[in-house]
Design an enzyme around this catalytic site. Structure first.
Site, PDB file in Angstrom:
ATOM      1  N   GLN A 169      96.791 -17.596  56.560  1.00 17.80           N
ATOM      2  CA  GLN A 169      95.372 -17.701  56.189  1.00 17.80           C
ATOM      3  C   GLN A 169      95.241 -17.940  54.693  1.00 17.80           C
ATOM      4  O   GLN A 169      95.839 -17.227  53.879  1.00 17.80           O
ATOM      5  CB  GLN A 169      94.591 -16.442  56.574  1.00 17.80           C
ATOM      6  CG  GLN A 169      93.092 -16.605  56.331  1.00 17.80           C
ATOM      7  CD  GLN A 169      92.288 -15.371  56.691  1.00 17.80           C
ATOM      8  OE1 GLN A 169      92.453 -14.327  56.080  1.00 17.80           O
ATOM      9  NE2 GLN A 169      91.403 -15.488  57.683  1.00 17.80           N
ATOM     10  N   CYS A 194      85.156 -13.534  55.115  1.00 21.34           N
ATOM     11  CA  CYS A 194      85.153 -12.307  54.316  1.00 21.34           C
ATOM     12  C   CYS A 194      83.840 -12.209  53.557  1.00 21.34           C
ATOM     13  O   CYS A 194      83.487 -13.116  52.793  1.00 21.34           O
ATOM     14  CB  CYS A 194      86.330 -12.288  53.340  1.00 21.34           C
ATOM     15  SG  CYS A 194      87.865 -11.756  54.107  1.00 21.34           S
ATOM     16  N   LYS A 235      88.207 -19.277  60.371  1.00 23.45           N
ATOM     17  CA  LYS A 235      87.758 -17.947  60.800  1.00 23.45           C
ATOM     18  C   LYS A 235      86.475 -17.627  60.055  1.00 23.45           C
ATOM     19  O   LYS A 235      86.440 -17.627  58.826  1.00 23.45           O
ATOM     20  CB  LYS A 235      88.807 -16.878  60.513  1.00 23.45           C
ATOM     21  CG  LYS A 235      88.462 -15.507  61.078  1.00 23.45           C
ATOM     22  CD  LYS A 235      89.585 -14.509  60.840  1.00 23.45           C
ATOM     23  CE  LYS A 235      89.305 -13.188  61.546  1.00 23.45           C
ATOM     24  NZ  LYS A 235      88.102 -12.506  61.037  1.00 23.45           N
ATOM     25  N   HIS A 240      83.989 -13.971  64.336  1.00 21.27           N
ATOM     26  CA  HIS A 240      83.665 -12.550  64.310  1.00 21.27           C
ATOM     27  C   HIS A 240      82.203 -12.449  64.732  1.00 21.27           C
ATOM     28  O   HIS A 240      81.321 -13.013  64.091  1.00 21.27           O
ATOM     29  CB  HIS A 240      83.863 -11.992  62.904  1.00 21.27           C
ATOM     30  CG  HIS A 240      83.704 -10.511  62.830  1.00 21.27           C
ATOM     31  ND1 HIS A 240      84.450  -9.722  61.979  1.00 21.27           N
ATOM     32  CD2 HIS A 240      82.888  -9.639  63.491  1.00 21.27           C
ATOM     33  CE1 HIS A 240      84.110  -8.453  62.125  1.00 21.27           C
ATOM     34  NE2 HIS A 240      83.155  -8.394  63.032  1.00 21.27           N
ATOM     35  N   ASN A 274      86.304 -12.307  68.078  1.00 17.10           N
ATOM     36  CA  ASN A 274      86.766 -11.234  67.206  1.00 17.10           C
ATOM     37  C   ASN A 274      85.616 -10.269  66.951  1.00 17.10           C
ATOM     38  O   ASN A 274      84.468 -10.680  66.860  1.00 17.10           O
ATOM     39  CB  ASN A 274      87.268 -11.837  65.886  1.00 17.10           C
ATOM     40  CG  ASN A 274      87.677 -10.791  64.863  1.00 17.10           C
ATOM     41  OD1 ASN A 274      87.417 -10.938  63.679  1.00 17.10           O
ATOM     42  ND2 ASN A 274      88.323  -9.720  65.301  1.00 17.10           N
ATOM     43  N   GLY A 333      84.886  -5.712  67.275  1.00 21.60           N
ATOM     44  CA  GLY A 333      84.417  -4.640  68.148  1.00 21.60           C
ATOM     45  C   GLY A 333      85.305  -4.270  69.313  1.00 21.60           C
ATOM     46  O   GLY A 333      85.002  -3.322  70.036  1.00 21.60           O
TER      47      GLY A 333
END
Length: 540
Positions: free
Chosen positions: A122, A155, A201, A256, A296, A298
């Site tokens: 990544q 992020c 991502k 996510h 992605n 939880g």
């Protein structure tokens, strides 16, 4: 005339060849597809990814995890392009192989690749040129287990590894994200590594402040968002962003299922305050059937993973259809319960071994003749053997790394001058980047999981205690293994204040995982060990 007759005589042969090709093609298609609800869909296995996490998914952690689940896919920490420069190749080797003195040995290099198995690198940057240079250097390493290059666009804050100008903020600029993807794709093709995937991502949305999550002024219709369309859950924006990613050449997107809040929320609260919306991820999978989509966020247990797989597949036999979620990712769950990877591995292996649906008398396979259902739970008869071998290998690895580190630190750079000729010989050694803290943290996480499973009283805070993967006797055996290994590692570090376990009969009163957990303070310091404990508590 002879030539003409000869040409006509070839026609039956050619026709038979064409018909045979069509029949063979049909057979292959029949083997690769099954009919579900009247529609032919491609069947494929589901993958599992351990999420990239700053300060966790380093070389040491990946070593232990890959022994627990060789089939899972592992990620590096987010590597900022600026941090890799200017010596990108050397920096990447340190991230992938560490500073083991043996790494220059070709045989060791290839052996190490077998340990990694499936790895995703990544990268974090907003500069297409820098990204291209990093990917080019990564491809030149010919690290065979490097299966994918990923761009971090999820992020939310610099504290969690992102930055003000990239990470989740890139979701505000689909055009720039597409340029970054194109840089990755071009570098892979130029280096002849076109089989390496390029992925992004990201989150399902991005907002500047937490209050924006409640902004109901946005009335754009959203096919999969909550009933009150909010800025953080705008499916139209997400769809447009993913379109840019796919058109730029990416073949995989990891979503996510929460929006990112760029300011005002800590990294921990960014994983709690924004609510999960799995339906938006499922809708993306339906709208982009040619794109691999990973869910992605939880997922916290084997039972929940099984539920989400079933909800996404819509097929009792565990087959994944085109236009559905192709893989799942978890991070906090694996940090809290790393041994659960054994259960995940059992399920992944079962997927690969399951038989194809058999054709019925009426034609191709159908939903009326399903494969046996997949079981995803903690009941694995080989769990103890796998855990024991994985920990034995990892403890040996720790001792090797620590020994190499001790040897390296004891040899300093020195110079020798001979006579008036002033001939200077410089002896240099490279210190290891794998610290004692890096080596001990995975062991600490395993000890904490065993402590919770062994001491029933410690599970009072959990709504539903996880199923027991190991018997009490097996956990006691692992306790002995860990106690001896930590003691030996302590001696190697020159901090040998652990008493050796007495041989002979052992009763349960001598097993104290809490005391074993506390013993890490002497190895990495009280401050570091206490921080580990606090961080792990925040995972709940």
């Amino acid at each position: 005339m002879t030539n003409s007759l000869f040409s006509w005589s070839l026609i039956p042969i050619l026709m038979r060849a064409i018909i045979s090709t069509i029949i063979l093609r049909f057979c292959f298609l029949k083997n690769d597809a099954s009919t579900v609800h009247g529609a032919s869909v491609t069947r494929k296995n589901v993958d599992f990814h351990v999420a990239p996490m700053q300060c966790y998914t380093n070389l040491a952690f990946r070593r232990l995890c890959s022994n627990l689940s060789p089939t899972s896919t592992y990620w590096t920490e987010m590597e900022k392009a600026d941090d890799l420069m200017p010596n990108i190749r050397e920096s990447l080797i340190q991230r992938l192989l560490g500073d083991d003195p043996r790494r220059s040995d070709t045989s060791y290099y290839h052996h190490h690749q077998e340990q990694e198995r499936r790895l995703v690198l990544q990268l974090g940057s907003n500069d297409p040129r820098k990204v291209q240079e990093c990917v080019k250097a990564a491809m030149a390493l010919e690290y065979k287990q490097l299966k994918e290059i990923n761009l971090n666009c999820g992020c939310p804050a610099i504290d969690s590894g992102g930055a003000p100008t990239y990470g989740a903020s890139l979701m505000k600029d689909p055009t720039l994200t597409a340029s970054l993807v194109e840089s990755c794709v071009q570098s892979c093709w130029k280096e002849g590594r076109n089989k390496v995937d390029v992925s992004v991502k990201c989150r399902i949305g991005v907002v500047d402040h937490a209050d924006d999550l409640l902004d109901t002024t946005n009335t754009k219709s959203t096919p999969a968002s909550p009933s009150s369309s909010t800025l953080g859950y705008d499916y139209g924006r997400l769809h447009d962003y993913v379109s840019h990613i796919e058109n730029a050449g990416a073949n995989h997107v990891i979503l996510h299922a929460r929006p990112a809040v760029l300011a005002g929320l800590s990294p921990v609260k960014n994983r709690i305050v924004p609510t999960l919306q799995y339906e938006m991820v499922r809708q993306i999978a339906k709208d982009f059937p040619n794109l691999k989509v990973t869910l992605n966020g939880g997922i916290r247990s084997l039972s929940q993973l099984k539920y989400e797989i079933t909800a996404s597949d819509g097929d009792e036999d565990g087959a994944v259809q085109s236009g559905t979620i192709s893989s799942f990712m978890a991070g906090r769950w694996i940090l809290q319960r790393p041994l659960d990877l054994i259960g995940i591995e059992g399920w992944l292996q079962q997927q690969q071994r399951r038989p194809r649906p058999e054709a019925t008398n009426n034609g191709p396979p159908s939903s009326l003749s399903p494969t046996p259902p997949l079981e995803l739970d903690a009941a694995n008869p080989d769990a103890f053997v796998i855990a024991k071998h994985a920990l034995e290998d990892y403890l040996d690895y720790c001792l090797q790394q620590q020994s190499a580190s001790s040897t390296s630190s004891s040899t300093s750079t020195s110079t020798k001058t001979k006579n008036a000729s002033s001939i200077t010989t410089t002896i240099t050694t490279t210190t290891t980047t794998t610290t004692a803290s890096d080596l001990c943290l995975p062991l600490f996480l395993v000890v904490e999981q065993l402590r919770e499973d062994y001491d029933d009283d410690n599970n009072d805070g959990m709504e539903v205690p996880p199923p027991m993967m190991l018997s009490y006797e097996e956990m006691e055996s692992l306790y002995d293994l860990l106690q001896d290994g930590i003691s030996e590692l302590s001696d190697c570090m020159g901090k040998g204040n652990h008493q050796k376990k007495k041989s002979g009969h052992k009763d349960s009163s001598s097993v104290n995982f809490k005391r074993l957990s506390t013993s890490f303070k002497s190895l990495v310091g009280t401050k570091v060990a206490n921080k580990w404990k606090r961080n792990r508590a925040e995972l709940s």
